[in-house]
Design an enzyme around this catalytic site. Structure first.
Site, PDB file in Angstrom:
ATOM      1  N   PHE A 123       3.404   1.034 -13.255  1.00  0.00           N
ATOM      2  CA  PHE A 123       2.298   1.982 -13.079  1.00  0.00           C
ATOM      3  C   PHE A 123       1.977   2.071 -11.597  1.00  0.00           C
ATOM      4  CE2 PHE A 123      -2.048   3.447 -12.744  1.00  0.00           C
ATOM      5  CZ  PHE A 123      -2.024   4.537 -13.583  1.00  0.00           C
ATOM      6  N   ASP A 209       3.955  -2.620  -4.570  1.00  0.00           N
ATOM      7  CA  ASP A 209       2.683  -2.084  -5.029  1.00  0.00           C
ATOM      8  C   ASP A 209       1.838  -3.269  -5.512  1.00  0.00           C
ATOM      9  OD1 ASP A 209       0.544  -1.061  -6.353  1.00  0.00           O
ATOM     10  OD2 ASP A 209       1.649   0.427  -7.514  1.00  0.00           O
ATOM     11  N   LYS A 238      -7.961  -1.593  -5.247  1.00  0.00           N
ATOM     12  CA  LYS A 238      -8.758  -2.380  -6.201  1.00  0.00           C
ATOM     13  C   LYS A 238      -9.613  -3.461  -5.528  1.00  0.00           C
ATOM     14  CE  LYS A 238      -6.010  -1.544 -10.391  1.00  0.00           C
ATOM     15  NZ  LYS A 238      -6.882  -0.985 -11.402  1.00  0.00           N
TER      16      LYS A 238
HETATM   17  C1  LIG Z   1      -0.114  -1.425  -9.692  1.00  0.00           C
HETATM   18  C2  LIG Z   1      -1.016  -0.234  -9.577  1.00  0.00           C
HETATM   19  N1  LIG Z   1      -0.732   0.716  -8.694  1.00  0.00           N
HETATM   20  C3  LIG Z   1      -1.517   1.790  -8.545  1.00  0.00           C
HETATM   21  C4  LIG Z   1      -2.641   1.966  -9.314  1.00  0.00           C
HETATM   22  C5  LIG Z   1      -3.487   3.179  -9.139  1.00  0.00           C
HETATM   23  O1  LIG Z   1      -4.649   2.844  -8.472  1.00  0.00           O
HETATM   24  P1  LIG Z   1      -5.887   3.852  -8.467  1.00  0.00           P
HETATM   25  O2  LIG Z   1      -6.372   3.963  -9.869  1.00  0.00           O
HETATM   26  O3  LIG Z   1      -6.869   3.212  -7.525  1.00  0.00           O
HETATM   27  O4  LIG Z   1      -5.379   5.154  -7.941  1.00  0.00           O
HETATM   28  C6  LIG Z   1      -2.983   0.989 -10.265  1.00  0.00           C
HETATM   29  C7  LIG Z   1      -4.158   1.152 -11.121  1.00  0.00           C
HETATM   30  O5  LIG Z   1      -4.311   0.544 -12.141  1.00  0.00           O
HETATM   31  C8  LIG Z   1      -2.141  -0.143 -10.394  1.00  0.00           C
HETATM   32  O6  LIG Z   1      -2.401  -1.098 -11.291  1.00  0.00           O
END
Ligand SMILES: Cc1ncc(COP(=O)(O)O)c(C=O)c1O
Length: 383
Positions: A123, A209, A238
């Site tokens: 994700f 990520d 986050k």
């Molecule tokens: C690993 C990862 N990358 C990116 C995101 C996306 O982040 P945002 O919701 O702040 O755009 C998330 C959100 O859960 C995530 O867990």
């Protein structure tokens, strides 16, 4: 709009691991706003930073220097061994920046149709580029045409990357150190190291990520520190702001030279307020034993869980790194779709993905609060 279907509760106050709803009832928050308030709700250091900064200056834009932003960039680079930072407002935008950097990198190699490898079940966000990068059909459904440059490989399967080595269009590999939204999938210890070696050998950028797995969540500030590696690009969000919207795309070496004036930007990104909060977050990591607590509470959770659930027929496995917790369940024996609501009734906040419970409790959690989670899980899942 109806893209969310909120549970029947409104929280009006938060303190540490606890939330209070509009009726005055208290809930133990084992999700931290989906891994955001890692230091607990309304952490005094972060709150003080926000109050002080909001009385001085909220926003000017990136047309001007921003003192807090420059301080934060310097601190993050020192801590992560990176060279430069682009600040965004979210995880998706941090990943967008990484994808744009990879495209500019492709130009330097005269690659016209760059390919980025990402993992199935990953994700990376909800923007068009990041949902294309995401390896989950449910996130992509209805949004075609997707961006075509992503090839999805199996997660934690080094061979599925290695066998694409001959593809001359590959410019980067983008993966989560631990997959969060997939239900906390922890790869083998050597996986990230092997991927990095292959990236180095082929001149591919390694984009990590760390939006969900960094900022102390696994017991180290950055999840890949467990592997002693430094990626070319590291995306954070986050827990970086402990509740205010801030993301960061950190880059090293050639990757840090790609964005030049005018190539990327954000009105809000890295503004004085959110960067003050993130400076407060880093202060807490540097000046308290919060990371020790993560490791101690992780071990305690595991031992208590094993004690109480080793013979539980519903529980298949516990996946845990620091306080990133996935509990694999036997979907034939329990209706997973009802668990979040049942737990909410019992004043425990959790998340369920497929047939796994996911918990991301605040890193400041105490033994007593772990005991409470365990006892509520027993009620939820039976003995
Ligand atoms: C690993 C990862 N990358 C990116 C995101 C996306 O982040 P945002 O919701 O702040 O755009 C998330 C959100 O859960 C995530 O867990």
């Amino acid at each position: 709009m109806s893209n969310y279907s909120p549970l029947d509760v409104t929280f009006v106050k938060g303190d540490g691991c606890w939330l209070t709803d509009s009726n005055g009832d208290k809930y133990l928050d084992a999700l931290s706003g989906i891994g955001v308030v890692n230091l607990g709700h309304c952490h005094p250091t972060v709150t003080k930073k926000l109050v002080d900064q909001s009385q001085k200056l909220l926003h000017t834009s990136n047309i001007y220097h921003i003192e807090n932003q420059e301080m934060l960039a310097q601190k993050l680079c020192n801590l992560a061994n990176m060279d430069k930072v682009f600040f965004s407002n979210s995880g998706a935008e941090a990943n967008e920046a990484a994808i744009k950097i990879a495209r500019l990198y492709a130009r330097t190699k005269n690659i016209e149709n760059p390919v980025i490898l990402t993992a199935s079940q990953s994700f990376h966000g909800r923007t068009m580029a990041t949902l294309s990068a995401t390896g989950q059909a449910k996130v992509q459904a209805g949004f075609s045409p997707l961006m075509s440059e992503f090839i999805h490989v199996n997660y934690d399967d080094f061979n599925s990357i290695q066998k694409l080595e001959d593809n001359k269009n590959i410019v980067a590999v983008m993966i989560e150190p631990i997959q969060g939204e997939a239900g906390v999938i922890i790869p083998k210890n050597t996986y990230l190291n092997q991927v990095q070696d292959l990236c180095k050998k082929n001149g591919w950028l390694l984009i990590l990520d760390g939006v969900q797995s960094c900022m102390g969540r696994t017991g180290k500030l950055f999840a890949h520190e467990h592997n002693n590696i430094t990626p070319d690009i590291l995306c954070l969000a986050k827990g970086l702001g402990n509740g205010v919207p801030i993301g960061a795309c950190l880059a090293k070496g050639v990757a840090s030279e790609m964005l030049t004036p005018g190539t990327h930007g954000s009105t809000f990104g890295g503004n004085p307020l959110v960067t003050s909060a993130a400076l407060g977050v880093l202060d807490v990591f540097q000046n308290t034993d919060v990371l020790d607590n993560v490791n101690q509470m992780s071990a305690y959770f595991k031992s208590e869980f094993d004690k109480h659930f080793s013979n539980n027929s519903v529980v298949k496995e516990l996946r845990i790194k620091g306080l990133m917790i996935g509990i694999g369940l036997d979907a034939n024996k329990v209706d997973c779709t009802q668990l979040v609501k049942k737990a909410l009734k019992d004043k425990l906040l959790i998340n369920v993905t497929g047939s796994s419970i996911r918990m991301l409790p605040p890193l400041i959690i105490t033994k007593k609060e772990v005991d409470t989670i365990i006892s509520k899980l027993l009620t939820l899942l039976g003995n």
